[in-house]
Structure formats: C-alpha cells, structure tokens
Design a protein around this motif. Structure first.
Motif, PDB file in Angstrom:
ATOM      1  N   ARG A   1       0.840  -1.201   0.000  1.00 21.23           N
ATOM      2  CA  ARG A   1       0.000   0.000   0.000  1.00 21.23           C
ATOM      3  C   ARG A   1       0.872   1.247   0.000  1.00 21.23           C
ATOM      4  NH1 ARG A   1      -5.692   1.314   2.490  1.00 21.23           N
ATOM      5  NH2 ARG A   1      -5.556   3.578   2.655  1.00 21.23           N
ATOM      6  N   ALA A   2       0.522   2.207  -0.840  1.00 20.97           N
ATOM      7  CA  ALA A   2       1.271   3.453  -0.972  1.00 20.97           C
ATOM      8  C   ALA A   2       0.354   4.493  -1.600  1.00 20.97           C
ATOM      9  CB  ALA A   2       2.504   3.251  -1.841  1.00 20.97           C
ATOM     10  N   PRO A   3       0.695   5.775  -1.489  1.00 23.38           N
ATOM     11  CA  PRO A   3      -0.094   6.788  -2.200  1.00 23.38           C
ATOM     12  C   PRO A   3       0.151   6.699  -3.702  1.00 23.38           C
ATOM     13  CG  PRO A   3       1.798   7.795  -1.136  1.00 23.38           C
ATOM     14  CD  PRO A   3       1.763   6.371  -0.679  1.00 23.38           C
ATOM     15  N   LEU A   4      -0.801   7.189  -4.466  1.00 25.20           N
ATOM     16  CA  LEU A   4      -0.644   7.215  -5.916  1.00 25.20           C
ATOM     17  C   LEU A   4       0.566   8.049  -6.320  1.00 25.20           C
ATOM     18  CD1 LEU A   4      -1.733   6.690  -8.796  1.00 25.20           C
ATOM     19  CD2 LEU A   4      -3.151   8.738  -8.516  1.00 25.20           C
ATOM     20  N   LYS A   5       0.757   9.183  -5.664  1.00 27.08           N
ATOM     21  CA  LYS A   5       1.865  10.089  -5.976  1.00 27.08           C
ATOM     22  C   LYS A   5       2.097  10.961  -4.759  1.00 27.08           C
ATOM     23  CE  LYS A   5       4.608  12.524  -8.863  1.00 27.08           C
ATOM     24  NZ  LYS A   5       5.792  11.938  -9.525  1.00 27.08           N
ATOM     25  N   SER A   6       3.338  11.077  -4.325  1.00 26.18           N
ATOM     26  CA  SER A   6       3.592  11.950  -3.181  1.00 26.18           C
ATOM     27  C   SER A   6       5.035  12.436  -3.173  1.00 26.18           C
ATOM     28  CB  SER A   6       3.304  11.231  -1.863  1.00 26.18           C
ATOM     29  OG  SER A   6       3.539  12.112  -0.774  1.00 26.18           O
ATOM     30  N   PRO A   7       5.260  13.743  -3.350  1.00 27.99           N
ATOM     31  CA  PRO A   7       6.595  14.288  -3.193  1.00 27.99           C
ATOM     32  C   PRO A   7       6.974  14.485  -1.724  1.00 27.99           C
ATOM     33  CG  PRO A   7       5.068  16.029  -3.765  1.00 27.99           C
ATOM     34  CD  PRO A   7       4.284  14.761  -3.786  1.00 27.99           C
ATOM     35  N   LEU A   8       5.998  14.281  -0.819  1.00 31.76           N
ATOM     36  CA  LEU A   8       6.218  14.500   0.614  1.00 31.76           C
ATOM     37  C   LEU A   8       6.271  13.174   1.352  1.00 31.76           C
ATOM     38  CD1 LEU A   8       3.726  17.465   1.164  1.00 31.76           C
ATOM     39  CD2 LEU A   8       6.175  17.588   0.650  1.00 31.76           C
ATOM     40  N   ALA A   9       6.940  13.177   2.510  1.00 29.59           N
ATOM     41  CA  ALA A   9       7.130  11.947   3.283  1.00 29.59           C
ATOM     42  C   ALA A   9       5.874  11.534   4.036  1.00 29.59           C
ATOM     43  CB  ALA A   9       8.286  12.134   4.265  1.00 29.59           C
ATOM     44  N   GLY A  10       5.113  12.491   4.548  1.00 30.86           N
ATOM     45  CA  GLY A  10       3.986  12.191   5.409  1.00 30.86           C
ATOM     46  C   GLY A  10       2.989  11.213   4.814  1.00 30.86           C
ATOM     47  N   PRO A  11       2.496  11.437   3.586  1.00 29.97           N
ATOM     48  CA  PRO A  11       1.529  10.508   3.013  1.00 29.97           C
ATOM     49  C   PRO A  11       2.084   9.099   2.813  1.00 29.97           C
ATOM     50  CG  PRO A  11       1.434  12.619   1.875  1.00 29.97           C
ATOM     51  CD  PRO A  11       2.643  12.654   2.763  1.00 29.97           C
ATOM     52  N   VAL A  12       3.384   8.970   2.580  1.00 25.07           N
ATOM     53  CA  VAL A  12       3.983   7.646   2.393  1.00 25.07           C
ATOM     54  C   VAL A  12       3.848   6.839   3.684  1.00 25.07           C
ATOM     55  CG1 VAL A  12       6.039   6.371   1.717  1.00 25.07           C
ATOM     56  CG2 VAL A  12       5.614   8.643   0.741  1.00 25.07           C
ATOM     57  N   LEU A  13       4.194   7.456   4.811  1.00 23.44           N
ATOM     58  CA  LEU A  13       4.073   6.770   6.098  1.00 23.44           C
ATOM     59  C   LEU A  13       2.611   6.544   6.462  1.00 23.44           C
ATOM     60  CD1 LEU A  13       7.137   7.289   6.361  1.00 23.44           C
ATOM     61  CD2 LEU A  13       6.716   7.782   8.780  1.00 23.44           C
ATOM     62  N   TYR A  14       1.756   7.514   6.157  1.00 27.41           N
ATOM     63  CA  TYR A  14       0.342   7.376   6.511  1.00 27.41           C
ATOM     64  C   TYR A  14      -0.254   6.141   5.850  1.00 27.41           C
ATOM     65  CZ  TYR A  14      -4.679   8.022   6.416  1.00 27.41           C
ATOM     66  OH  TYR A  14      -6.023   7.803   6.530  1.00 27.41           O
ATOM     67  N   HIS A  15      -0.034   5.974   4.553  1.00 24.37           N
ATOM     68  CA  HIS A  15      -0.632   4.842   3.857  1.00 24.37           C
ATOM     69  C   HIS A  15       0.008   3.524   4.268  1.00 24.37           C
ATOM     70  CE1 HIS A  15      -3.413   6.990   1.289  1.00 24.37           C
ATOM     71  NE2 HIS A  15      -2.474   7.886   1.029  1.00 24.37           N
ATOM     72  N   ALA A  16       1.304   3.510   4.557  1.00 27.92           N
ATOM     73  CA  ALA A  16       1.936   2.291   5.042  1.00 27.92           C
ATOM     74  C   ALA A  16       1.309   1.870   6.362  1.00 27.92           C
ATOM     75  CB  ALA A  16       3.440   2.504   5.219  1.00 27.92           C
ATOM     76  N   ARG A  17       0.956   2.851   7.187  1.00 32.84           N
ATOM     77  CA  ARG A  17       0.382   2.565   8.500  1.00 32.84           C
ATOM     78  C   ARG A  17      -1.035   1.983   8.395  1.00 32.84           C
ATOM     79  NH1 ARG A  17       2.132   7.288  10.429  1.00 32.84           N
ATOM     80  NH2 ARG A  17       4.093   6.804  11.444  1.00 32.84           N
ATOM     81  N   GLN A  18      -1.699   2.180   7.285  1.00 34.76           N
ATOM     82  CA  GLN A  18      -3.072   1.672   7.127  1.00 34.76           C
ATOM     83  C   GLN A  18      -3.113   0.199   6.762  1.00 34.76           C
ATOM     84  OE1 GLN A  18      -5.235   4.030   8.166  1.00 34.76           O
ATOM     85  NE2 GLN A  18      -3.298   5.140   8.302  1.00 34.76           N
ATOM     86  N   ALA A  19      -1.958  -0.383   6.442  1.00 35.90           N
ATOM     87  CA  ALA A  19      -1.928  -1.798   6.070  1.00 35.90           C
ATOM     88  C   ALA A  19      -2.309  -2.656   7.271  1.00 35.90           C
ATOM     89  CB  ALA A  19      -0.530  -2.173   5.578  1.00 35.90           C
ATOM     90  N   LYS A  20      -3.281  -3.514   7.092  1.00 33.71           N
ATOM     91  CA  LYS A  20      -3.799  -4.318   8.207  1.00 33.71           C
ATOM     92  C   LYS A  20      -2.898  -5.533   8.454  1.00 33.71           C
ATOM     93  CE  LYS A  20      -7.291  -1.537   8.471  1.00 33.71           C
ATOM     94  NZ  LYS A  20      -7.380  -0.547   9.550  1.00 33.71           N
TER      95      LYS A  20
END
Length: 215
Positions: free
Chosen positions: A196-215
């Motif tokens: 799981r990852a964001p579609l596109k992100s030049p920033l670090a925050g969304p990368v960690l956020y989506h990784a954290r949503q993995a069950k």
C-alpha cells in the motif's frame, strides 16, 4: 497561475490522498521490513540477509573488507535521491535556494545506504510491515535495479564516507528532478511490490500514513 500548474498541484495533492494496492494485507510470519522517514525523506529498511528468499545484500557491496566491516549488522535503510542535494548535506546545514533549484531540474541520483546493527524500533517515523516472500522478492529487485553495478554486479561507491561511519552513497540509476523525488522513488518501489502506498507523493507524510493503514 497557469492552468497546467494548477492541474499539477491538484494532481500531487490528490495523489497523496489516493491509496494504491488498498487491499494489501500483511503476511503473518513474513519478512519484516520498515518504511522510515526523517520528516522530509523516506527510506525502505530491509534485512541484510533473509532466510525466506535467500537475498544477501552484502555480496553486492564493494569488496570483502567492506562486507566484513558490516558482517554483524542485521538491517540497512535504502534511499534514492539527488546527488547534489545529498552531497550538499554533509555540513548538516539548511540548503540554500541555489541547491534546491538545481535539484528541481534533471540531474544524477545516488543511493544512500545506512547500516543498522539490528531491526529498528517501530515509532512515529518507523512503520513495520510483514510481507510475503513473493512481495519481498519484487521489492528487493526494485531496489537493486536502482543501483549502478560494475561488471561483477557490485555497487559503485560514490564517496569513501557518508554522514557517519555507518552510511554510504552509491551511484544510482535514473535522474532526479522535481517530479521524480526521493519520496516518489519510495512510492514507486512500494507500489510495484504490491504494498500500500499513495498514488503520488513528493512528501514523506503521506507515504508513512498509507503504510500505516496496512492491516
């Protein structure tokens, strides 16, 4: 503000919110990897040797003395980024406008490898993931393809030393620019492995956020 620029900004912010591989689930007993951040830059943290897949990163590092030096280390953090930006960071000072502007146009890239004695502790900037052997093989293949290699399949050192005695810069494939940043590299690497990852992100925050949503 032009329509093209406005569309680009909307795409970047929308892409950061939209998850790819939203059905990804962690694998109990799978390979333990991490998505890490220092607040602005993201890395993928992997075991230096894994029994499930047989991947041994040490064999690709420059020579036997280098490999022996880190024989007791269990993990390494892998990141990709602008050569100019990385090398300008040796003094640990804020980058000036000229450095930032140079990084915005296509330029050479480096792989940054930081050796860790053991698996890092999970925390606000360190997200653990258990992934399958098949996902790990794709993940490591993506990262390995980001290194330039010599005729013996060894990674090419850019500098004799990094920021500390435990990290180094290696020559990388690809060109860094404003639309292909260090965090975009992490996003693509995770996405192609099915994580799981964001579609596109030049920033670090969304990368960690989506990784954290993995069950």
């Amino acid at each position: 503000m032009s329509a093209a620029f406005t569309a680009l900004v909307i795409f970047l912010f929308t892409g950061a919110l939209l998850p790819v591989n939203r059905t990804f689930r962690q694998t109990p007993g799978g390979v333990l990897v991490f998505v890490a951040s220092n607040g602005t830059h993201t890395d993928v943290v992997l075991p230096l040797q894994d029994s499930l897949t047989g991947r041994r990163w040490r064999s690709h590092f420059p020579d036997s003395s280098f490999q022996a030096r880190f024989a007791g280390y269990e993990y390494a953090a892998f990141g990709w980024g602008s050569e100019g930006f990385y090398l300008a960071s040796y003094d640990h000072q804020l980058h000036g406008p000229a450095t930032v502007l140079r990084a915005a146009v296509p330029g050479p890239a480096l792989m940054h490898v930081r050796f860790l004695r053991q698996a890092p502790h999970p925390g606000p900037h360190m997200v653990p993931l258990r992934i399958s052997a098949a996902e790990y093989r794709v993940l490591t293949s993506q990262i390995a393809a980001s290194f330039r290699q010599d005729s013996l399949a060894r990674y090419e050192l850019r500098n004799a030393a990094g920021y500390t005695p435990h990290d180094f810069f290696f020559r990388a494939t690809g060109r860094y620019h404003a639309l292909r940043t260090c965090n975009d590299w992490t996003v693509r690497t995770l996405r192609r492995a099915g994580l799981r990852a964001p579609l596109k992100s030049p920033l670090a925050g969304p990368v960690l956020y989506h990784a954290r949503q993995a069950k």
